[in-house]
Design a protein around this motif. Structure first.
Motif, PDB file in Angstrom:
ATOM      1  N   PRO A 100     -20.490-101.608 -53.047  1.00 61.21           N
ATOM      2  CA  PRO A 100     -21.208-101.028 -51.908  1.00 61.21           C
ATOM      3  C   PRO A 100     -22.107 -99.888 -52.368  1.00 61.21           C
ATOM      4  N   GLU A 101     -22.991 -99.428 -51.484  1.00 58.55           N
ATOM      5  CA  GLU A 101     -23.975 -98.417 -51.884  1.00 58.55           C
ATOM      6  C   GLU A 101     -23.344 -97.089 -52.267  1.00 58.55           C
ATOM      7  N   HIS A 102     -22.191 -96.778 -51.730  1.00 59.37           N
ATOM      8  CA  HIS A 102     -21.424 -95.592 -52.125  1.00 59.37           C
ATOM      9  C   HIS A 102     -20.044 -96.066 -52.563  1.00 59.37           C
ATOM     10  N   LYS A 103     -19.624 -95.682 -53.759  1.00 57.61           N
ATOM     11  CA  LYS A 103     -18.344 -96.146 -54.281  1.00 57.61           C
ATOM     12  C   LYS A 103     -17.647 -95.015 -55.027  1.00 57.61           C
ATOM     13  N   VAL A 104     -16.368 -94.804 -54.732  1.00 56.40           N
ATOM     14  CA  VAL A 104     -15.563 -93.827 -55.463  1.00 56.40           C
ATOM     15  C   VAL A 104     -14.734 -94.570 -56.507  1.00 56.40           C
ATOM     16  N   ILE A 105     -14.828 -94.124 -57.755  1.00 56.55           N
ATOM     17  CA  ILE A 105     -14.057 -94.733 -58.830  1.00 56.55           C
ATOM     18  C   ILE A 105     -13.195 -93.667 -59.497  1.00 56.55           C
ATOM     19  N   ASP A 106     -12.153 -94.121 -60.177  1.00 57.10           N
ATOM     20  CA  ASP A 106     -11.309 -93.230 -60.979  1.00 57.10           C
ATOM     21  C   ASP A 106     -11.879 -93.237 -62.388  1.00 57.10           C
ATOM     22  N   LEU A 107     -12.514 -92.142 -62.773  1.00 57.86           N
ATOM     23  CA  LEU A 107     -13.167 -92.053 -64.078  1.00 57.86           C
ATOM     24  C   LEU A 107     -12.335 -91.148 -64.976  1.00 57.86           C
ATOM     25  N   ARG A 111     -11.789 -88.377 -59.676  1.00 59.65           N
ATOM     26  CA  ARG A 111     -12.412 -89.131 -58.593  1.00 59.65           C
ATOM     27  C   ARG A 111     -13.922 -88.867 -58.631  1.00 59.65           C
ATOM     28  N   THR A 112     -14.685 -89.950 -58.774  1.00 61.69           N
ATOM     29  CA  THR A 112     -16.127 -89.814 -58.978  1.00 61.69           C
ATOM     30  C   THR A 112     -16.871 -90.725 -58.015  1.00 61.69           C
ATOM     31  N   LEU A 113     -17.845 -90.152 -57.329  1.00 62.34           N
ATOM     32  CA  LEU A 113     -18.691 -90.918 -56.420  1.00 62.34           C
ATOM     33  C   LEU A 113     -19.906 -91.416 -57.191  1.00 62.34           C
ATOM     34  N   ILE A 114     -20.184 -92.726 -57.091  1.00 60.54           N
ATOM     35  CA  ILE A 114     -21.362 -93.293 -57.746  1.00 60.54           C
ATOM     36  C   ILE A 114     -22.239 -93.956 -56.692  1.00 60.54           C
ATOM     37  N   MET A 115     -23.558 -93.887 -56.913  1.00 57.45           N
ATOM     38  CA  MET A 115     -24.518 -94.474 -55.976  1.00 57.45           C
ATOM     39  C   MET A 115     -25.863 -94.581 -56.674  1.00 57.45           C
ATOM     40  N   HIS A 116     -26.815 -95.269 -56.022  1.00 60.78           N
ATOM     41  CA  HIS A 116     -28.165 -95.293 -56.585  1.00 60.78           C
ATOM     42  C   HIS A 116     -28.806 -93.917 -56.468  1.00 60.78           C
ATOM     43  N   GLY A 117     -28.705 -93.316 -55.288  1.00 57.86           N
ATOM     44  CA  GLY A 117     -29.197 -91.964 -55.107  1.00 57.86           C
ATOM     45  C   GLY A 117     -30.289 -91.809 -54.067  1.00 57.86           C
ATOM     46  N   ASP A 118     -30.885 -92.928 -53.624  1.00 54.87           N
ATOM     47  CA  ASP A 118     -31.978 -92.803 -52.661  1.00 54.87           C
ATOM     48  C   ASP A 118     -31.516 -92.284 -51.305  1.00 54.87           C
ATOM     49  N   TYR A 188     -16.502 -87.831 -49.282  1.00 57.97           N
ATOM     50  CA  TYR A 188     -15.706 -88.714 -50.135  1.00 57.97           C
ATOM     51  C   TYR A 188     -14.648 -87.960 -50.949  1.00 57.97           C
ATOM     52  N   LYS A 189     -14.563 -86.649 -50.701  1.00 59.45           N
ATOM     53  CA  LYS A 189     -13.523 -85.827 -51.338  1.00 59.45           C
ATOM     54  C   LYS A 189     -13.577 -85.934 -52.864  1.00 59.45           C
ATOM     55  N   VAL A 190     -14.777 -85.673 -53.416  1.00 63.86           N
ATOM     56  CA  VAL A 190     -14.958 -85.727 -54.872  1.00 63.86           C
ATOM     57  C   VAL A 190     -15.611 -84.438 -55.355  1.00 63.86           C
ATOM     58  N   ARG A 191     -15.444 -84.180 -56.642  1.00 59.67           N
ATOM     59  CA  ARG A 191     -16.130 -83.055 -57.292  1.00 59.67           C
ATOM     60  C   ARG A 191     -17.045 -83.551 -58.411  1.00 59.67           C
ATOM     61  N   SER A 192     -17.234 -84.861 -58.430  1.00 62.83           N
ATOM     62  CA  SER A 192     -18.100 -85.454 -59.447  1.00 62.83           C
ATOM     63  C   SER A 192     -18.943 -86.556 -58.807  1.00 62.83           C
ATOM     64  N   LEU A 193     -20.256 -86.499 -59.051  1.00 61.79           N
ATOM     65  CA  LEU A 193     -21.195 -87.463 -58.480  1.00 61.79           C
ATOM     66  C   LEU A 193     -22.139 -87.928 -59.585  1.00 61.79           C
ATOM     67  N   ILE A 194     -22.353 -89.255 -59.662  1.00 60.18           N
ATOM     68  CA  ILE A 194     -23.286 -89.837 -60.620  1.00 60.18           C
ATOM     69  C   ILE A 194     -24.279 -90.703 -59.859  1.00 60.18           C
ATOM     70  N   ALA A 212     -15.942 -75.574 -58.359  1.00 57.87           N
ATOM     71  CA  ALA A 212     -16.985 -76.118 -59.222  1.00 57.87           C
ATOM     72  C   ALA A 212     -17.035 -77.637 -59.113  1.00 57.87           C
ATOM     73  N   ALA A 213     -18.248 -78.168 -59.065  1.00 61.55           N
ATOM     74  CA  ALA A 213     -18.466 -79.609 -58.997  1.00 61.55           C
ATOM     75  C   ALA A 213     -19.639 -79.962 -59.897  1.00 61.55           C
ATOM     76  N   GLN A 214     -19.837 -81.252 -60.108  1.00 58.43           N
ATOM     77  CA  GLN A 214     -20.884 -81.691 -61.031  1.00 58.43           C
ATOM     78  C   GLN A 214     -21.641 -82.883 -60.470  1.00 58.43           C
ATOM     79  N   ARG A 215     -22.972 -82.836 -60.591  1.00 61.29           N
ATOM     80  CA  ARG A 215     -23.845 -83.953 -60.214  1.00 61.29           C
ATOM     81  C   ARG A 215     -24.633 -84.380 -61.450  1.00 61.29           C
ATOM     82  N   VAL A 216     -24.454 -85.622 -61.845  1.00 63.42           N
ATOM     83  CA  VAL A 216     -25.130 -86.149 -63.029  1.00 63.42           C
ATOM     84  C   VAL A 216     -26.204 -87.134 -62.582  1.00 63.42           C
TER      85      VAL A 216
END
Length: 245
Positions: A100-107, A111-118, A188-194, A212-216
């Motif tokens: 799906p366009e927004h997906k949480v994975i265990d990295l 817990r990391t949210l991944i998406m295209h970003g648009d 999505y209760k995450v501190r990491s986004l890609i 602290a959180a991170q956006r890559v």
């Protein structure tokens, strides 16, 4: 197999840029096959008009994914704003898993949210209207039933209009909205986004509720390849050299 997970986006593969295709195929054969997983976060292709498009490039890309999967590396795919018409037939041919366009994975425990970003670029109201319309299921159903040549002409028109629009928009409008980034990360209760889409590779530190959180942000593949390499020890944005045209 290395204990690494790889992320790529915004390759915009097309017949007009064989150097990018060559770099992608080399990456698949030499790197992706040794990873634990590969995530493609949208805009793999410059444009997609449906899985029934007779395209040697699409077949070549599908074969590269299939070979990687058959050697033990799963490939996951999130649609971008250019290739949202990639469908189940291509997924079956390539052996990839559509997400799906927004997906949480265990990295590796995070817990990391991944998406295209648009969807984060909400200041670009015109694009967001276009995005909503083009995602209507009934409209996509109708589009896929148009003759291929007609669909190709439509795609050429959209590409041309998009290029003209980018020339007049200020850079801030085409970038992510910081409040929307924080809203999605809290949702999505995450501190990491890609994500990709903005073509501005970087690793941003931010604070959400004083934590602290991170956006890559992944880079595009126009002048060099861009790969996010993640392992239990951390993550690194790396470049790849494109072969000479």
């Amino acid at each position: 197999m290395n204990q690494t997970t790889l992320f790529i986006a915004d390759l915009h593969l097309s017949a007009g840029r064989p150097d990018i295709t060559a770099a992608f195929l080399r990456f698949m054969q030499q790197e992706a096959v040794h990873a634990e997983a590969l995530y493609v976060l949208g805009d793999l292709f410059e444009f997609s008009i449906g899985d029934d498009e007779p395209s040697p490039l699409n077949d070549e890309v599908a074969a590269a994914f299939k070979a990687c999967v058959e050697q033990g590396t799963p490939v996951y795919f999130i649609h971008g704003n250019r290739d949202f018409m990639v469908g189940r037939r291509f997924a079956r041919q390539a052996g990839v898993i559509l997400l799906p366009e927004h997906k949480v994975i265990d990295l590796y425990g995070e817990r990391t949210l991944i998406m295209h970003g648009d969807t984060l670029c909400i200041d670009d109201a015109g694009y967001q209207r276009y995005r909503r319309v083009t995602r209507w299921g009934w409209l996509q159903w109708l589009f896929l039933r148009l003759p291929l040549t007609f669909r190709m002409n439509i795609a050429d028109g959209i590409r041309s209009k998009s290029a003209q629009s980018k020339e007049v928009k200020v850079m801030q409008v085409m970038d992510v909205n910081q409040a929307e980034v924080e809203r999605q990360m809290q949702r999505y209760k995450v501190r990491s986004l890609i994500h990709g889409h903005t073509h501005r590779p970087d690793m941003h530190t931010l604070y959400i509720k004083e934590q602290a959180a991170q956006r890559v942000v992944l880079g595009d593949w126009y002048t060099q390849g861009s790969v996010l390499v993640v392992s239990p020890q951390g993550m690194e944005l790396q470049n790849r050299v494109l072969p000479a045209s």
